[in-house]
Write a protein that holds these residues in place. Structure first.
Motif, PDB file in Angstrom:
ATOM      1  N   GLN A  25    -168.178 -58.703  -4.696  1.00  0.00           N
ATOM      2  CA  GLN A  25    -168.232 -58.819  -6.140  1.00  0.00           C
ATOM      3  C   GLN A  25    -167.673 -60.157  -6.619  1.00  0.00           C
ATOM      4  N   ASP A  26    -166.617 -60.656  -5.961  1.00  0.00           N
ATOM      5  CA  ASP A  26    -166.083 -61.956  -6.378  1.00  0.00           C
ATOM      6  C   ASP A  26    -167.100 -63.066  -6.130  1.00  0.00           C
ATOM      7  N   THR A  27    -167.890 -62.948  -5.070  1.00  0.00           N
ATOM      8  CA  THR A  27    -168.968 -63.925  -4.845  1.00  0.00           C
ATOM      9  C   THR A  27    -170.014 -63.827  -5.944  1.00  0.00           C
ATOM     10  N   LEU A  28    -170.341 -62.609  -6.322  1.00  0.00           N
ATOM     11  CA  LEU A  28    -171.335 -62.384  -7.360  1.00  0.00           C
ATOM     12  C   LEU A  28    -170.913 -63.000  -8.689  1.00  0.00           C
ATOM     13  N   LEU A  29    -169.629 -62.936  -8.997  1.00  0.00           N
ATOM     14  CA  LEU A  29    -169.135 -63.403 -10.287  1.00  0.00           C
ATOM     15  C   LEU A  29    -168.751 -64.880 -10.289  1.00  0.00           C
ATOM     16  N   LEU A  30    -168.257 -65.388  -9.157  1.00  0.00           N
ATOM     17  CA  LEU A  30    -167.674 -66.723  -9.151  1.00  0.00           C
ATOM     18  C   LEU A  30    -168.540 -67.793  -8.528  1.00  0.00           C
ATOM     19  N   MET A  31    -169.397 -67.415  -7.596  1.00  0.00           N
ATOM     20  CA  MET A  31    -170.097 -68.417  -6.809  1.00  0.00           C
ATOM     21  C   MET A  31    -171.586 -68.480  -7.171  1.00  0.00           C
ATOM     22  N   THR A  32    -172.048 -69.683  -7.476  1.00  0.00           N
ATOM     23  CA  THR A  32    -173.474 -69.900  -7.718  1.00  0.00           C
ATOM     24  C   THR A  32    -174.085 -70.812  -6.663  1.00  0.00           C
ATOM     25  N   GLN A  33    -173.254 -71.480  -5.868  1.00  0.00           N
ATOM     26  CA  GLN A  33    -173.740 -72.336  -4.800  1.00  0.00           C
ATOM     27  C   GLN A  33    -173.813 -71.543  -3.502  1.00  0.00           C
ATOM     28  N   GLU A  34    -174.929 -71.636  -2.818  1.00  0.00           N
ATOM     29  CA  GLU A  34    -175.164 -70.834  -1.628  1.00  0.00           C
ATOM     30  C   GLU A  34    -174.179 -71.128  -0.495  1.00  0.00           C
TER      31      GLU A  34
END
Length: 309
Positions: free
Chosen positions: A223-232
């Protein structure tokens, strides 16, 4: 009379042993069924990943694999971005778990020292955060203002101080004899020396328990990746799994397009089911392999750390 008494005692012993045997049979039966219920889903997923994909898609694989092959795993490792995602997941798990252990152990130790300045206040200040949560939007705004979006530290910093782990460590240290610390201090040892050379070795069981909790939390988080990260390049393995489970049909088409010969494609053409199950095994297997090494510390650490005295 003596003979009658001996016969009665022998009868009681026989009945007692019989009841024990019946109890053992019931216990073994119940726990065997429980173990089967826990293990079978993983077994079912695994045998479907190594079986003929067409048979697996139709639900024909239940107890034993059919048409065994390993092409699913070979193709799965060709998924774009999987290697980078695995590196990010492994890195955050190792670094995050190590730092969480150090901080939980040190703060738990400091909160047991009566000489710590405002010890009760700081302990309550940490514990009270367990009961309040501002919500996702304030959390996201805070992380954005701190520059932790599209930043690897966004995985590490928010999990460093965990009140639950600090409570476990503090309670465990309080259950150990204070004389050990006092003897070390009488020999001239300082706070850091006592912590590093005395308390850390003693706290191995509870720290191993915390390591399991923290490592599983880091590894399974998406979930933290879903919310915080937009770069692959910052995507974790679990997030990649989440995306692929949502688009397994298109992913199977991509893999089939690069699978090789037409004969191999017909025999082991990727399906939505094969993609889901194969990626699930790849993601779950590392943490399942690590867990048994900490198992012997788990029960001891929880029992001693949870009850004082």
């Amino acid at each position: 009379m003596k003979r009658k008494d001996s016969i009665k005692k022998a009868y009681k012993v026989k009945n007692h042993s019989l009841s024990d045997r019946l109890l053992d049979i019931v216990n073994y039966t119940v726990f065997s069924l429980f173990a089967f219920v826990c293990v079978y889903p993983f077994y079912y997923i695994f045998i479907n990943t190594i079986s003929n994909n067409k048979i697996s898609e139709s639900g024909g694989v239940v107890w034993f694999p059919k048409g065994i092959h390993l092409q699913n795993y070979i193709d799965a490792f060709k998924i774009p971005g999987l290697g980078q995602a695995a590196f990010i997941s492994i890195s955050r798990t190792i670094i995050g778990t190590a730092l969480t252990l150090i901080i939980a152990a040190f703060l738990g130790y400091m909160f047991t020292r009566e000489t710590m300045f405002k010890r009760r206040f700081w302990y309550r200040f940490v514990v009270v955060t367990m009961y309040f949560n501002a919500g996702i939007i304030p959390w996201y705004l805070t992380m954005m203002n701190l520059g932790l979006t599209n930043n690897f530290l966004g995985y590490i910093l928010p999990t460093l101080v965990s009140p639950f782990y600090i409570i476990l460590t503090k309670t465990y240290i309080e259950s150990t004899p204070k004389e050990i610390q006092e003897a070390a201090e009488c020999d001239g040892a300082g706070i850091l020396t006592v912590f590093y050379k005395i308390m850390l070795p003693i706290c191995k069981p509870i720290l191993a328990t915390i390591a399991i909790f923290s490592a599983v939390g880091h590894w399974n988080s998406f979930q933290d990746t879903l919310l915080l990260m937009t770069q692959e390049k910052y995507y974790t393995l679990q997030f990649v799994l989440y995306r692929y489970l949502q688009s397994s049909q298109s992913l199977s088409a991509i893999i089939n397009a690069t699978a090789g010969s037409a004969e191999a494609m017909l025999a082991n053409a990727q399906t939505q089911t094969s993609i889901r199950m194969t990626v699930t095994i790849i993601v779950a297997l590392p943490i399942m392999m690590i867990y048994p090494f900490f198992q012997r510390f788990f029960v001891k650490g929880i029992m001693i750390g949870a009850v004082k005295g």
